[in-house]
Design a protein around this motif. Structure first.
Motif: not given
Length: 107
Positions: A30-49, A74-83
């Protein structure tokens, strides 16, 4: 010695990857959960700052990109790999890959 904080910069490719993942998750959860996941992925990258952490030790080497001249991690967040990689003045988020996809797409 205080750590130098470099801002996080999302490449166009990484932004498109995240949009694609959000569309995929929207169909699954669903849309709401998808946005929540996307925001979570973006938030995880703030660790670099964060001055508390040495970003060069966060994540592990991404062997998928070993053929390139720079070191990618790489970082692994949810089912995603952030390179990502360190640039002169920024931390570049290069790709976001949903690990449920075909691995050959992660190049």
């Amino acid at each position: 010695m205080e750590r130098i904080v470099k801002p996080v910069f999302w490449t166009n490719r990484a932004v498109k990857d995240l949009e694609k993942i959000t569309r995929f998750n929207s169909k699954l959860y669903g849309f709401k959960k998808a946005i929540e996941i996307a925001l979570g992925i973006k938030k995880e990258t703030e660790i670099f700052e964060n001055k508390k952490y040495d970003f060069s030790e966060i994540g592990s080497i991404d062997e998928t990109f070993s053929h390139l001249k720079r070191d990618y991690r790489k970082l692994i967040v949810h089912h995603c790999k952030i390179t990502y990689r360190e640039g002169k003045d920024k931390i570049f988020i290069n790709r976001v890959f949903d690990t449920r996809q075909n691995p050959s797409k992660n190049k």
